[in-house]
Structures are given as structure tokens and as C-alpha cells.
Design a protein around this motif. Structure first.
Motif, PDB file in Angstrom:
ATOM      1  N   UNK A   1       0.839  -1.204   0.000  1.00  0.00           N
ATOM      2  CA  UNK A   1       0.000   0.000   0.000  1.00  0.00           C
ATOM      3  C   UNK A   1       0.869   1.246   0.000  1.00  0.00           C
ATOM      4  N   UNK A   2       1.875   1.262   0.904  1.00  0.00           N
ATOM      5  CA  UNK A   2       2.734   2.439   1.001  1.00  0.00           C
ATOM      6  C   UNK A   2       3.496   2.637  -0.305  1.00  0.00           C
ATOM      7  N   UNK A   3       3.935   1.519  -0.880  1.00  0.00           N
ATOM      8  CA  UNK A   3       4.675   1.591  -2.133  1.00  0.00           C
ATOM      9  C   UNK A   3       3.815   2.220  -3.235  1.00  0.00           C
ATOM     10  N   UNK A   4       2.572   1.726  -3.336  1.00  0.00           N
ATOM     11  CA  UNK A   4       1.660   2.265  -4.354  1.00  0.00           C
ATOM     12  C   UNK A   4       1.359   3.732  -4.093  1.00  0.00           C
ATOM     13  N   UNK A   5       1.171   4.076  -2.794  1.00  0.00           N
ATOM     14  CA  UNK A   5       0.902   5.471  -2.456  1.00  0.00           C
ATOM     15  C   UNK A   5       2.070   6.340  -2.868  1.00  0.00           C
ATOM     16  N   UNK A   6       3.281   5.812  -2.702  1.00  0.00           N
ATOM     17  CA  UNK A   6       4.462   6.562  -3.093  1.00  0.00           C
ATOM     18  C   UNK A   6       4.463   6.835  -4.581  1.00  0.00           C
ATOM     19  N   UNK A   7       4.149   5.788  -5.368  1.00  0.00           N
ATOM     20  CA  UNK A   7       4.095   5.984  -6.820  1.00  0.00           C
ATOM     21  C   UNK A   7       3.052   7.035  -7.164  1.00  0.00           C
ATOM     22  N   UNK A   8       1.889   6.923  -6.514  1.00  0.00           N
ATOM     23  CA  UNK A   8       0.816   7.882  -6.789  1.00  0.00           C
ATOM     24  C   UNK A   8       1.269   9.301  -6.448  1.00  0.00           C
ATOM     25  N   UNK A   9       1.996   9.437  -5.312  1.00  0.00           N
ATOM     26  CA  UNK A   9       2.473  10.771  -4.914  1.00  0.00           C
ATOM     27  C   UNK A   9       3.405  11.345  -5.957  1.00  0.00           C
TER      28      UNK A   9
ATOM     29  N   UNK B   1      -6.451   5.644 -17.393  1.00  0.00           N
ATOM     30  CA  UNK B   1      -6.392   6.735 -18.369  1.00  0.00           C
ATOM     31  C   UNK B   1      -5.255   7.711 -18.132  1.00  0.00           C
ATOM     32  N   UNK B   2      -4.563   7.584 -16.998  1.00  0.00           N
ATOM     33  CA  UNK B   2      -3.420   8.441 -16.695  1.00  0.00           C
ATOM     34  C   UNK B   2      -3.777   9.933 -16.695  1.00  0.00           C
ATOM     35  N   UNK B   3      -5.006  10.238 -16.325  1.00  0.00           N
ATOM     36  CA  UNK B   3      -5.387  11.647 -16.287  1.00  0.00           C
ATOM     37  C   UNK B   3      -5.379  12.126 -14.844  1.00  0.00           C
ATOM     38  N   UNK B   4      -5.508  13.441 -14.672  1.00  0.00           N
ATOM     39  CA  UNK B   4      -5.505  13.984 -13.312  1.00  0.00           C
ATOM     40  C   UNK B   4      -6.669  13.433 -12.500  1.00  0.00           C
ATOM     41  N   UNK B   5      -7.827  13.357 -13.167  1.00  0.00           N
ATOM     42  CA  UNK B   5      -9.006  12.870 -12.438  1.00  0.00           C
ATOM     43  C   UNK B   5      -8.807  11.433 -11.978  1.00  0.00           C
ATOM     44  N   UNK B   6      -8.295  10.598 -12.895  1.00  0.00           N
ATOM     45  CA  UNK B   6      -8.163   9.198 -12.522  1.00  0.00           C
ATOM     46  C   UNK B   6      -7.099   9.037 -11.446  1.00  0.00           C
ATOM     47  N   UNK B   7      -6.067   9.903 -11.497  1.00  0.00           N
ATOM     48  CA  UNK B   7      -5.036   9.843 -10.467  1.00  0.00           C
ATOM     49  C   UNK B   7      -5.626  10.177  -9.106  1.00  0.00           C
ATOM     50  N   UNK B   8      -6.420  11.236  -9.083  1.00  0.00           N
ATOM     51  CA  UNK B   8      -7.039  11.633  -7.819  1.00  0.00           C
ATOM     52  C   UNK B   8      -7.978  10.545  -7.313  1.00  0.00           C
ATOM     53  N   UNK B   9      -8.736   9.953  -8.264  1.00  0.00           N
ATOM     54  CA  UNK B   9      -9.663   8.893  -7.865  1.00  0.00           C
ATOM     55  C   UNK B   9      -8.911   7.707  -7.290  1.00  0.00           C
ATOM     56  N   UNK B  10      -7.783   7.364  -7.930  1.00  0.00           N
ATOM     57  CA  UNK B  10      -7.005   6.222  -7.437  1.00  0.00           C
ATOM     58  C   UNK B  10      -6.470   6.503  -6.049  1.00  0.00           C
ATOM     59  N   UNK B  11      -5.919   7.716  -5.867  1.00  0.00           N
ATOM     60  CA  UNK B  11      -5.351   8.064  -4.559  1.00  0.00           C
ATOM     61  C   UNK B  11      -6.423   7.968  -3.473  1.00  0.00           C
TER      62      UNK B  11
END
Lengths: 210, 478
Positions: free
Chosen positions: A182-190, B136-146
Motif C-alpha cells: 500500500x505504502x509503495x503504491x501510495x508513493x508511486x501515486x504521490x 487513463x493516466x489523467x488527473x481525475x483518474x489519479x485523484x480517484x485512485x489516490x
């Protein structure tokens, strides 16, 4: 011994609520990891075998070495400012933390009359969960939210060890692995967020609404 | 057979990791999905008994595994034609790998007989779906994933506290509580300590509701469903919510013979009513049609949770509703995906005259909308009617009033924008009117709609038997 570690754990929580530096947050994660490892080792003193070493070692590797390093790397790479921004004044945050800890200890004390639990580890674990939630809700940076989540997980771990029985080893290991991924994925997302959005504030994540 | 099907998933994951050819990945994933479907069908029919002590083989597992496997199969089937049409190339790389991982995690959630394994696997489902949301690698999808990753992880962590409370409740009971087996808890439910049980139930309900997508913790789920590609949205609406529901049902099965059952019922019913209320509010001014469909999922899950909370006949209706809703949502999201690919937008105001531009999709969308609104002869009509009847003849018949009120307005307000999308003429639209080619997605949608109708009209005995067995397992009578 058990109680001593739990009280040290609580102190680390208090430090978390007064400090305003990001590095201190990471040290708190390290300290909590070390305390949990020691606690597990003390648990296994009576019946020592190689099997009992697996969990403390994994815990140590993940919570003391890998995760803090990874978070440090993210902070360094993304050039995040090293201060914690809060949507609440530092002093009132401390008051809130102290108040909820007092309530939790009081409630656990009265609950312990009906069921046999170790009050101090139980209440410290629970306080850690609540404070983790506070950090997620009241602090601003996303990376701090990740740390809040980890503090919560540490609390659950301590809380689980306060129970009178052992949770099966495989499940504990699976849980640790999950947290790590989870932390790893969160890091990628960040990383992605910092390259697509300009800042790191939670205020930036406002695109999705009804 | 279980081992065979699981090992196929693992092999398929390895192939998807090492070979970059999308076609190959598709075929191996489809084969895996088919084998899994056959396995879960045999499991559902009762032709196969795993007889392994940590595998749960009650009717609940048998029914839910089949529901999940069915949705998964259709999603994989249409994935290749979806990927071919889609322009996002970065998301394709790990698409099938993650899908296989998703299937593995979900199977493990449904078949686990232990709280611990359930918890670890439900976290794994979040991990498998999160990168897919970011397709989709868009801002919206990124925010949704987070948001989904974060809120679902926190929710599942809260559910774990609930599980620990349950094990505390078993203190002093005459069984080995450390293995955290559901079946042991159910058997010895009367010895459990009610205070801890109550606390545990609250935590598990609140924690899992982030994944089930019922109010007030539904926001992350809505964002994720509305911003992910449509096969993934179908997967989330049709199967992921169902697997999360398993945990809640297991817990309910434990508490139903204890004094806190009444409290649990009130919690479930209020959660369901709140979900209907939030959907009711949203539907007054919807802007995004995928979000609208995601809210419709919240509505139906809310209805299911109300049915489960009421018990008796409504409970049976709720289980039928789970089956029908999962099929119906899959069709809806498939058509919505086609619309999205044609118009390149999710905004309702920018979509118009679907019926003349893409007639096949348009008709399928219209029919599946009728189906989800509970119009006969589709399944949802019968299951909703059963739920209503169950509520009416239960001890909480007043619930029927708000439920019907909300559903009526949700139907009206949902129909308005959808009909505008289907019929409104817009001259400024720069799209070529033309005939639409029949693709895999349409065939899958037609097959699923047929399945939905046939299931409702013929109502197979085995489905009825399974649902009644679940009712008995939950200690209820009609």
C-alpha cells in the motif's frame, strides 16, 4: 516490560503531536517499529525457535528500514517542504490528543472489568489508531497522511499484541506485506501527483465532486 | 479443481508479466476466466466439494463466487475490443496481469473461512484495482485512485480493529478463537461477549462500507467507479462490492443469534436508507453519466443492505437483487463505455442523440436502464418486489415509505438526463451519423440481458435452493 514499551509508544505519539518537522515524523515511525520489534522478541523469550524470529525480523525490515527510507526518498525527490502544515493550531492539536488519550485510557480501564485485557498496551494501541486518524484529518500534506496511516497500522499491531492469544503467523505476515505494498503504491501515486499537480496540498485534490 | 483453477490464475499472471503481447495475454486470461467460471459453476451446483478445513463451502460462498466469476468472465471477454479502441497506451501494459491478480484476491476473499485471511485478501483486492483505476493516466483518474487507495485502506484497517474486538468477545468461550474461523464463531455465538461484539460490529460495518460503497463512506467508491475505464467500473460495481459484502454478511451471521442483532439491524437499515437519501439528492442535478451510474450502484447496494437488515422475505429479495444487480450493472457500464469512447466525454450535456449515432449501444443502454429501474420482465423488478413485500410484512414496515419515495424520485431524475442523452438533437455536434458495427461488447451486453431475463423468468431451482439455504444458515424463517 510490556507496559514499559507501551508507555514509550505513547510518548512517541505525544512527540508526534507537538513536533512540526517532517523528519521527526519519520523518526517516530522508526521508533515505533523498533518498539514493536522488541515487544515481539520479548514475547518469544520463553519459547524461542527460528520460527518466532521470522515475524520480528520482517517487521524490523519493513517498518524500521524499508518504509522510512522510502518515505525519505520521496520527500527528497519531490522536494517537499520539511514542515508540517496543520489546519489546526499546534497547541489545540496537543490538547485534542491528550483529551482523547485520557478518554481511551479511562474507557479501557472500565472495560477491563468485564474482559481480561492488558489495559496499557490496549489503550496505547487504540490511542495510536485515533491519533493516526487525527493526523490524516487535520494535517495538510499528502505525505503526512501516509505517515498517519502507518501510525494507525502500528497502533493496530500493538493493540493486536495486547490480546491474550496469538494471531496466526501467516496472517501477520500477510498484513505486513499488504501495508508495505500500500505504502509503495501510495508513493508511486504521490510521484505522479507531484508531476501533474503543482503543489502538494490536499487543497489541490478538488477536481472530483458532484 | 480449486487447486487447478488457482494455479491457472498464477500461471496466467506469470505469462502476463513476462510476455508483452496483448493478444497472448488476452487469450490466456480468457482461458483462466473460463476455467474459473466452470469451476465456480460446479461449486455453485454442488458438484464439487473442496473439503479443506480453511475453505468455506457454505451456500453464501458458492453463490457469491459464481456471481463474481460470471462478471469477471464477461469483463475479460470484452477487454480486448475495449483495449483496441482505447487510446491510452500506458495503462495496457499491466492490465491483464492486474485483472488476474484481482480474480485471485476475490476468490480468496470469498472462499476464506477465517477473518484473518479475509482481511488480508480484501486489502489485496484494493491493491489490484487501484492501478486499474489509473488506466487513463489523467488527473481525475489519479485523484480517484489516490482517494480510493487511501480511504479503502483506512476503512479496511478499521475493519481489522473490529475483527480484533470479535476475538476479544470470544474470550472465555469454549473454542479456539485464535484461528478466527467464521464457522467456529457462528457455532458458539451465544457464548460471545455482547459488548465487544457490538463494538466490533460497528467497526466492521463502518470500515467495510468504504468498500461496499454505502453511505456515508461512499465518496471514494463513487470517484473510483466513475473515473475508471468501463470494464473496470463494471468489475467494481458488479463484483468488488459483492466481495466486500461477504464480510458484512459473515459478521451478521455471527451476531444474529446474540442480543445485539436488533442493534445490527438498525445499523444496516439506517446505512441503506442514508445511501438512498444521498443518491436521491445527487440525482437532482447530475452532470456526469458515469457518476450517475456509480450513484445508482450506491442506491442498489443500499436497497440490498436494507433487505438484509429487515430479514425474512426481504432477505431473500436482497440476495436475488445481488445476483441481478451485478449482471445489470455490467451491461450498463459496458454501454456507458461505448458512449464514452464515441463522444470522448463523460459530461451529460455534451452527449446527445445517441440513438442515431450509435443505435445498438443506445438501445442496449435504454433497455438496461429500464432493467435497472425495475421494469418487468427483467430480474430487478422481481427482486425489488420481493424486498418491498418483505419490508411491508416485517416489524419495520414504516421503512417502506421512505424507500418507495426515494426510489420513485431517483427513477424520475435518472430518466430525465438519460433520455436527453438518447434523444435530444444537437446540430453543433461534429460527429458522423452512421451505422454502428456490432462488436464483442454488444454481443456480451445482449447475452447478459438475456441471462438477466431468463434467470428471472425461469428462476432456476438451484438458485432458489441456495438462497433459502443461506436464509437457514442465518437462522431465519419465512
Amino acid at each position: 516490560m510490556f507496559n514499559l514499551f507501551s508507555i514509550l509508544f505513547c510518548l512517541s505519539l505525544l512527540y508526534l503531536s507537538v513536533t512540526s518537522r517532517l523528519n521527526a515524523y519519520i523518526s517516530v515511525l522508526r521508533i515505533q517499529g523498533i518498539l514493536l520489534t522488541l515487544l515481539l522478541l520479548f514475547h518469544s523469550i520463553g519459547h524461542f525457535s527460528v520460527l518466532t524470529l521470522i515475524l520480528p525480523l520482517t517487521l524490523f525490515t519493513i517498518k524500521v528500514i524499508l518504509v522510512p527510507r522510502y518515505i525519505k526518498k520521496i520527500i527528497f525527490d519531490l522536494e517537499i517542504k520539511r514542515t508540517i502544515e496543520s489546519s489546526m493550531r499546534q497547541f489545540s492539536f496537543l490538547l485534542l490528543v491528550l483529551f482523547s488519550m485520557a478518554v481511551i485510557f479511562f474507557v479501557s480501564n472500565s472495560l477491563s472489568k468485564s474482559v481480561k485485557i492488558d489495559i496499557i498496551p490496549f489503550a496505547s494501541g487504540f490511542s495510536s489508531v485515533v491519533i493516526g486518524l487525527f493526523v490524516i484529518m487535520l494535517r495538510k500534506k499528502l505525505i503526512v497522511h501516509v505517515i498517519g496511516f502507518l501510525v494507525m497500522e502500528n497502533g493496530i499491531f500493538l493493540f493486536g499484541s495486547a490480546l491474550s492469544f496469538k494471531i496466526p503467523l501467516m496472517i501477520e505476515l500477510g498484513a505486513l506485506l499488504d501495508v508495505f505494498v500500500v505504502v509503495f503504491l501510495m508513493g508511486i501515486a504521490l510521484n505522479k501527483i507531484s508531476s501533474t499537480f503543482s503543489g502538494f496540498d490536499i487543497t489541490e485534490l478538488r477536481r472530483l465532486k458532484d | 479443481m480449486l487447486v487447478l483453477s488457482l494455479s491457472f490464475i498464477v500461471i496466467s499472471m506469470m505469462i502476463c508479466y513476462f510476455f508483452k503481447n496483448i493478444q497472448l495475454q488476452y487469450f490466456i486470461s480468457l482461458l483462466t476466466a473460463l476455467i474459473h467460471l466452470i469451476f465456480s459453476f460446479c461449486f455453485f451446483m454442488g458438484w464439487y466439494d473442496p473439503e479443506i478445513f480453511f475453505v468455506s463451502d457454505d451456500s453464501l460462498s458458492r453463490l457469491f463466487l459464481f456471481v463474481v466469476s460470471n462478471v469477471y468472465f464477461w469483463v475479460v471477454l470484452i477487454s480486448l475490443s475495449f483495449l483496441k479502441k482505447s487510446s491510452a497506451s500506458n495503462g495496457k501494459k499491466y492490465y491483464f496481469l492486474l485483472l488476474n491478480f484481482y480474480l485471485l484476491a476475490n476468490t480468496s476473499v470469498i472462499l476464506s473461512n477465517s477473518f484473518g485471511v479475509y482481511w488480508v485478501s480484501i486489502e489485496a483486492t484494493t491493491l489490484s484495482i487501484a492501478p486499474l483505476i489509473y488506466y487513463y493516466r489523467s488527473e481525475e483518474s489519479l485523484e480517484a485512485m489516490w482517494k480510493y487507495l487511501f480511504i479503502a485502506s483506512v476503512g479496511v484497517a478499521l475493519a481489522f480493529i473490529g475483527i480484533l474486538f470479535f476475538s476479544l468477545a470470544a474470550e472465555g468461550a469454549a473454542f479456539e478463537s485464535s484461528d478466527l474461523f467464521f464457522s467456529d464463531f457462528v457455532k458458539h455465538a451465544k457464548q460471545l461477549n455482547p459488548i465487544w461484539l457490538k463494538a466490533g460490529f460497528i467497526f466492521i460495518f463502518v470500515g467495510l462500507s468504504t468498500k461496499i460503497g454505502i453511505a456515508p463512506a461512499h465518496s471514494a467508491d463513487i470517484d473510483a467507479t466513475s473515473n475508471s475505464p468501463s470494464p473496470i467500473a463494471a468489475l467494481m460495481s458488479g463484483s468488488l462490492r459483492v466481495t466486500a459484502l461477504v464480510g458484512l454478511l459473515r459478521v451478521l451471521q455471527i451476531v444474529q443469534s446474540t442480543p445485539i442483532y436488533g442493534f445490527a439491524r438498525i445499523l444496516l437499515i439506517s446505512g441503506g436508507l442514508l445511501s438512498l437519501f444521498f443518491t436521491f439528492i445527487y440525482m437532482f442535478y447530475p452532470k456526469n453519466f458515469k457518476r450517475l451510474l456509480a450513484y445508482s450502484s450506491v442506491e442498489h447496494l443500499g436497497l440490498i443492505v436494507i433487505g438484509i437488515g429487515i430479514g425474512g422475505l426481504a432477505f431473500i429479495g436482497a440476495f436475488y437483487h445481488i445476483v441481478y444487480n451485478s449482471i445489470n450493472k455490467t451491461v450498463l457500464f459496458f454501454s456507458a463505455g461505448n458512449i464514452h469512447q464515441k463522444y470522448q466525454t463523460r459530461k451529460i450535456e455534451k452527449v446527445s442523440d445517441i440513438l442515431s449515432f450509435i443505435p445498438i449501444t443506445g438501445w442496449l443502454f435504454l433497455i438496461s436502464f429500464f432493467a435497472i429501474s425495475g421494469i418487468p420482465p427483467f430480474g430487478i423488478f422481481f427482486s425489488e418486489l420481493t424486498i418491498f413485500e418483505g419490508i411491508l410484512f416485517s416489524d419495520k414496515s414504516w421503512v417502506l415509505g421512505p424507500v418507495l419515495f426515494f426510489l420513485l424520485f431517483i427513477f424520475i431524475n435518472m430518466a430525465r438526463p438519460l433520455f436527453k442523452m438518447l434523444y435530444r438533437k444537437d446540430q453543433s455536434l461534429a460527429l458522423e451519423p452512421g451505422r454502428e458495427k456490432l462488436t464483442f461488447i454488444h454481443i456480451a451486453a445482449i447475452a447478459l440481458l438475456l441471462l438477466l431475463t431468463l434467470l428471472a423468468l425461469f428462476s432456476p431451482d438451484i438458485l432458489q435452493k441456495r438462497i433459502f439455504t443461506i436464509l437457514n444458515d442465518f437462522g431465519m424463517r419465512l
